[in-house]
Design an enzyme around this catalytic site. Structure first.
Site, PDB file in Angstrom:
ATOM      1  N   HIS A  81       0.372  -0.811  -0.218  1.00  0.00           N
ATOM      2  CA  HIS A  81      -0.038   0.365  -0.091  1.00  0.00           C
ATOM      3  C   HIS A  81       0.654   0.843   0.337  1.00  0.00           C
ATOM      4  O   HIS A  81       0.666   2.626  -0.806  1.00  0.00           O
ATOM      5  CB  HIS A  81      -1.191  -0.025   1.566  1.00  0.00           C
ATOM      6  CG  HIS A  81      -1.740  -1.532   1.634  1.00  0.00           C
ATOM      7  ND1 HIS A  81      -2.667  -1.301   2.303  1.00  0.00           N
ATOM      8  CD2 HIS A  81      -2.477  -2.057   0.665  1.00  0.00           C
ATOM      9  CE1 HIS A  81      -3.102  -2.524   2.064  1.00  0.00           C
ATOM     10  NE2 HIS A  81      -2.695  -3.145   0.854  1.00  0.00           N
ATOM     11  N   HIS A 239      -8.877  -2.635  -4.947  1.00  0.00           N
ATOM     12  CA  HIS A 239      -8.011  -2.564  -4.358  1.00  0.00           C
ATOM     13  C   HIS A 239      -6.866  -3.726  -4.873  1.00  0.00           C
ATOM     14  O   HIS A 239      -6.053  -3.717  -4.874  1.00  0.00           O
ATOM     15  CB  HIS A 239      -8.392  -3.403  -2.960  1.00  0.00           C
ATOM     16  CG  HIS A 239      -6.965  -3.807  -1.491  1.00  0.00           C
ATOM     17  ND1 HIS A 239      -6.465  -2.836  -1.221  1.00  0.00           N
ATOM     18  CD2 HIS A 239      -6.221  -5.090  -1.613  1.00  0.00           C
ATOM     19  CE1 HIS A 239      -5.988  -3.291   0.130  1.00  0.00           C
ATOM     20  NE2 HIS A 239      -5.744  -4.461   0.043  1.00  0.00           N
ATOM     21  N   ASP A 243      -2.670  -3.184  -5.034  1.00  0.00           N
ATOM     22  CA  ASP A 243      -1.877  -4.025  -4.930  1.00  0.00           C
ATOM     23  C   ASP A 243      -0.818  -4.314  -5.697  1.00  0.00           C
ATOM     24  O   ASP A 243       0.320  -3.970  -5.251  1.00  0.00           O
ATOM     25  CB  ASP A 243      -2.603  -5.610  -4.519  1.00  0.00           C
ATOM     26  CG  ASP A 243      -3.143  -5.572  -2.737  1.00  0.00           C
ATOM     27  OD1 ASP A 243      -2.986  -4.469  -1.740  1.00  0.00           O
ATOM     28  OD2 ASP A 243      -3.660  -5.693  -2.613  1.00  0.00           O
ATOM     29  N   HIS A 266      -0.139 -11.089  -4.803  1.00  0.00           N
ATOM     30  CA  HIS A 266       1.198 -10.960  -4.638  1.00  0.00           C
ATOM     31  C   HIS A 266       2.225 -11.011  -5.585  1.00  0.00           C
ATOM     32  O   HIS A 266       3.279 -11.215  -6.149  1.00  0.00           O
ATOM     33  CB  HIS A 266       1.707 -10.157  -3.267  1.00  0.00           C
ATOM     34  CG  HIS A 266       0.591  -9.575  -1.972  1.00  0.00           C
ATOM     35  ND1 HIS A 266       0.255  -8.132  -2.564  1.00  0.00           N
ATOM     36  CD2 HIS A 266      -0.305  -9.980  -1.206  1.00  0.00           C
ATOM     37  CE1 HIS A 266      -0.362  -7.529  -2.319  1.00  0.00           C
ATOM     38  NE2 HIS A 266      -0.592  -8.532  -1.277  1.00  0.00           N
TER      39      HIS A 266
END
Length: 312
Positions: A81, A239, A243, A266
């Site tokens: 973030h 969101h 990321d 991720h």
């Protein structure tokens, strides 16, 4: 595309808890010289700890967050973030002192970091900024998920997610990245999770600091249990884009190209970035030419030193 590198005008600080560790942490951002890049400096009771550069080569863990450093030694977790905010507002050089192992989650989004950086101000430095320009497609696949970079005249993200719950379902978002539209469309989107996973995550040492104040939580009935509801109707994909922006900020320089992903996260973001940076035929290093009145700046290829941060 900015011609010169930037840093903060003044020092700023934030504090909070780690979403996974649940421990309090303070973090301080200081101006830095050109070509410093984004550097974390672990601070403990004894003084100054290890310096960890925010680069793809330093990624040590991608389970539920992105961590940098040595997973068995000194590391900094949940950097995504913060890194997204730095990339979005265009900060190239900053020294980040942190007295814990995890960046504070704040409200689960990037807006607190953006506000702090914009309040501190952004200073232009007298050294050219270099960009990583994608010149051919590269792609990674993992089962039914995939991510790829493609040539594009700008910095663009196209993120597509698909969850087996009516609370989310399939959502897609595309965005040409700049500070204004990141703040408006992405920055306030919070991290999210499922109540059914809580006990398993706690047992594994994750989500110990997660709460309704910093996470969107989906209940057993497939409904959002946060009293205030969602900040965007499709907050989940926003969101996921946040990321992705943060994970790809670890390239060591802003990229010029389009990043696309389907059911990513991720680990897939990190794999795609590493695949790009290890294929030296897939990108070139460029900087802007001198601007002339009435003409658009152009990008020209330049030589990159062998120690450049994007070299893997």
């Amino acid at each position: 595309m900015l011609e010169y590198q930037t840093t903060l005008k003044s020092r700023c600080s934030l504090s909070g808890i780690g979403v996974h560790s649940g421990k309090p942490v303070s973090i301080h951002f200081s101006p830095a010289e050109p070509d410093t890049g984004i550097v974390f400096q672990r601070i403990d009771e004894a003084g100054t700890g290890r310096v960890i550069r925010a680069l793809a080569s330093e990624v040590c863990q991608t389970d539920l967050c992105t961590a940098l450093g040595d997973a068995r030694g000194e590391y900094v977790a949940t950097v995504e973030h913060l890194m997204a905010a730095l990339l979005a507002v265009g900060i190239d050089n900053v020294v980040i002192e942190i007295d814990g192992t995890e960046v504070p989650v704040l409200d689960g989004s990037a807006i607190g970091f953006m506000d702090a950086f914009e309040q501190a101000g952004i200073a232009t430095l007298a050294v050219k900024r270099r960009y990583i320009r994608v010149v051919k497609p590269v792609r990674v696949d993992n089962g039914g998920s995939w991510a790829e970079f493609r040539p594009y005249d700008g910095t663009r993200f196209e993120v597509d997610i698909d969850f087996d719950t009516p609370a989310i379902g399939r959502q897609a978002l595309a965005l040409d990245l700049n500070a204004g539209n990141f703040r408006k469309e992405v920055a306030r989107a919070r991290t999210f999770g499922f109540i059914k996973d809580v006990e398993r995550l706690w047992a594994a040492g994750y989500a110990l600091g997660s709460s309704l104040e910093n996470s969107v939580v989906i209940g057993e009935d497939h409904k959002v249990i946060n009293m205030e509801g969602l900040r965007y109707p499709d907050e989940f994909v926003r969101h996921k884009m946040l990321d992705a922006v943060g994970d790809l900020a670890l390239a060591g320089a802003r990229f010029i190209g389009c990043f696309r992903s389907y059911r990513g996260g991720h680990r897939l973001n990190a794999a795609a970035l590493r695949h790009l940076l290890t294929d030296h035929s897939a990108y070139e290093i460029v900087e802007t030419t001198r601007r002339e009145q009435g003409r658009r700046a152009e990008m020209v290829a330049v030589s990159a030193p062998v120690y450049a941060p994007w070299t893997l």
